[in-house]
Scaffold this motif. Structure first.
Motif, PDB file in Angstrom:
ATOM      1  N   GLU A  78       0.831  -1.203   0.000  1.00 21.43           N
ATOM      2  CA  GLU A  78       0.000   0.000   0.000  1.00 21.43           C
ATOM      3  C   GLU A  78       0.871   1.260   0.000  1.00 21.43           C
ATOM      4  O   GLU A  78       0.581   2.227  -0.717  1.00 21.43           O
ATOM      5  N   TRP A  79       1.961   1.237   0.775  1.00 23.83           N
ATOM      6  CA  TRP A  79       2.857   2.392   0.792  1.00 23.83           C
ATOM      7  C   TRP A  79       3.529   2.587  -0.562  1.00 23.83           C
ATOM      8  O   TRP A  79       3.663   3.718  -1.055  1.00 23.83           O
ATOM      9  N   ALA A  80       3.974   1.488  -1.175  1.00 22.21           N
ATOM     10  CA  ALA A  80       4.650   1.585  -2.475  1.00 22.21           C
ATOM     11  C   ALA A  80       3.714   2.174  -3.527  1.00 22.21           C
ATOM     12  O   ALA A  80       4.107   3.056  -4.319  1.00 22.21           O
ATOM     13  N   MET A  81       2.462   1.705  -3.547  1.00 22.59           N
ATOM     14  CA  MET A  81       1.507   2.238  -4.512  1.00 22.59           C
ATOM     15  C   MET A  81       1.204   3.700  -4.238  1.00 22.59           C
ATOM     16  O   MET A  81       1.051   4.508  -5.165  1.00 22.59           O
ATOM     17  N   SER A  82       1.126   4.078  -2.956  1.00 28.90           N
ATOM     18  CA  SER A  82       0.880   5.481  -2.600  1.00 28.90           C
ATOM     19  C   SER A  82       2.009   6.362  -3.096  1.00 28.90           C
ATOM     20  O   SER A  82       1.768   7.435  -3.685  1.00 28.90           O
ATOM     21  N   GLU A  83       3.249   5.931  -2.856  1.00 32.97           N
ATOM     22  CA  GLU A  83       4.406   6.708  -3.297  1.00 32.97           C
ATOM     23  C   GLU A  83       4.414   6.857  -4.825  1.00 32.97           C
ATOM     24  O   GLU A  83       4.719   7.934  -5.353  1.00 32.97           O
ATOM     25  N   MET A  84       4.059   5.784  -5.529  1.00 30.92           N
ATOM     26  CA  MET A  84       4.084   5.827  -6.996  1.00 30.92           C
ATOM     27  C   MET A  84       2.956   6.706  -7.536  1.00 30.92           C
ATOM     28  O   MET A  84       3.138   7.412  -8.533  1.00 30.92           O
ATOM     29  N   LEU A  85       1.798   6.669  -6.894  1.00 29.36           N
ATOM     30  CA  LEU A  85       0.705   7.536  -7.333  1.00 29.36           C
ATOM     31  C   LEU A  85       1.028   9.006  -7.080  1.00 29.36           C
ATOM     32  O   LEU A  85       0.526   9.893  -7.786  1.00 29.36           O
ATOM     33  N   MET A  86       1.866   9.267  -6.076  1.00 17.98           N
ATOM     34  CA  MET A  86       2.317  10.641  -5.822  1.00 17.98           C
ATOM     35  C   MET A  86       3.323  11.098  -6.884  1.00 17.98           C
ATOM     36  O   MET A  86       3.482  12.298  -7.119  1.00 17.98           O
ATOM     37  N   LYS A  87       3.998  10.131  -7.516  1.00 16.72           N
ATOM     38  CA  LYS A  87       4.980  10.437  -8.551  1.00 16.72           C
ATOM     39  C   LYS A  87       4.644   9.599  -9.794  1.00 16.72           C
ATOM     40  O   LYS A  87       5.221   8.529 -10.013  1.00 16.72           O
ATOM     41  N   PRO A  88       3.711  10.034 -10.617  1.00 20.61           N
ATOM     42  CA  PRO A  88       3.253   9.251 -11.769  1.00 20.61           C
ATOM     43  C   PRO A  88       4.364   8.826 -12.724  1.00 20.61           C
ATOM     44  O   PRO A  88       4.226   7.817 -13.424  1.00 20.61           O
ATOM     45  N   GLU A  89       5.463   9.577 -12.738  1.00 27.01           N
ATOM     46  CA  GLU A  89       6.555   9.195 -13.635  1.00 27.01           C
ATOM     47  C   GLU A  89       7.154   7.848 -13.258  1.00 27.01           C
ATOM     48  O   GLU A  89       7.693   7.132 -14.117  1.00 27.01           O
ATOM     49  N   THR A  90       7.076   7.482 -11.979  1.00 26.48           N
ATOM     50  CA  THR A  90       7.585   6.167 -11.576  1.00 26.48           C
ATOM     51  C   THR A  90       6.693   5.053 -12.117  1.00 26.48           C
ATOM     52  O   THR A  90       7.178   3.978 -12.477  1.00 26.48           O
TER      53      THR A  90
END
Length: 273
Positions: A78-90
């Protein structure tokens, strides 16, 4: 809580009874391999007189494995997906890698993982910023010790703040920023996950490190790869994403992540395979 514990007890009782019957049926013949459950049942039956293992002990160990292993993995995902949604380029970089290695016409397999270094970097960066247990499991020294000038008496309960260590600016550049690319650098790329370097040890270190660390890292990587290979992800309209934490034994998001998946593979049949 009582209902939940009763539920787990019924499941474990069924599994144990089935395994006991299988082992009885196999008596007299050589069983090629023994798994963790076989070893526990052997100890329960008194194969080692120094270890008194009751059936309640066996169930408690199974509960620790089931609950401890699933909660930490789901929370880190859940944390990994949250971080990636905060940075769409990832997300874009991860999906480009997945499309290159797997393609949109195929199903992701475990055998693809060694060819997905960016996804591995995402998993490790999530474990760096959001280790499953921020203070690890408490350690208790059996003899007095002095560490970095501090006296630690015998029997003291010692907590290691791995959350802070893995965000220490003296070790990490832009320590609070989610940067999967940092794992491609010469110095960080050599860091393993087994605790041999005290800059990065989300599963602890030494003989008391997490027994399931290899499985946990692999599971986290394949879950993230599957999610971003199979779906595009978006937030509900009007939702503002944040990374606020809720402190506990396992540090979770204060507000659970809600994300909407949209299929991205070429054929609907691939989702039923």
């Amino acid at each position: 809580m009582k209902k939940l514990m009763s539920f787990f007890d019924q499941i474990f009782t069924t599994i144990l009874d089935q395994r006991i019957e299988i082992n009885k049926a196999a008596e007299g013949g050589a069983k090629e391999t023994k798994d963790f459950l076989d070893i526990l049942l052997q100890l329960h039956n008194g194969s080692d007189p120094k270890i008194q293992l009751t059936m309640s002990h066996v169930k408690a160990l199974l509960l620790d494995l089931a609950v401890g292993g699933t909660e930490t993995t789901s929370t880190t995902t859940e944390w990994a997906m949250s971080e990636m949604l905060m940075k769409p380029e990832t997300i874009k970089k991860a999906q480009e890698e997945l499309d290159s290695v797997v393609g949109k016409d195929n199903i992701l397999l475990e055998s693809h993982l060694p060819q997905l270094p960016y996804i591995e970097g995402v998993a490790r960066e999530a474990l760096r910023l959001h280790p499953g247990l921020a203070l690890l499991i408490p350690h208790v020294p059996s003899v007095p010790a002095t560490v970095a000038g501090y006296h630690i008496p015998k029997g003291a309960r010692v907590f290691i703040n791995v959350w802070a260590i893995q965000r220490d600016p003296s070790f990490w550049e832009n320590p609070n920023e989610f940067m999967p690319e940092r794992w491609f650098s010469t110095s960080n790329g050599k860091l393993d996950i087994k605790g041999s370097d005290f800059r990065f040890f989300p599963f602890g270190s030494g003989r008391r490190s997490c027994a399931g660390l290899n499985l946990a890292e692999r599971m986290l990587t394949i879950i993230l790869a599957s999610f971003f290979h199979s779906f595009e992800w978006s937030l509900p309209e009007g939702t503002k994403l944040d990374l606020e934490e809720k402190f506990g034994l396992v540090i979770k998001r204060r507000n659970p992540l809600v994300a909407i998946p949209t299929p991205r593979l070429s054929k609907a049949e691939l989702y039923a395979a």
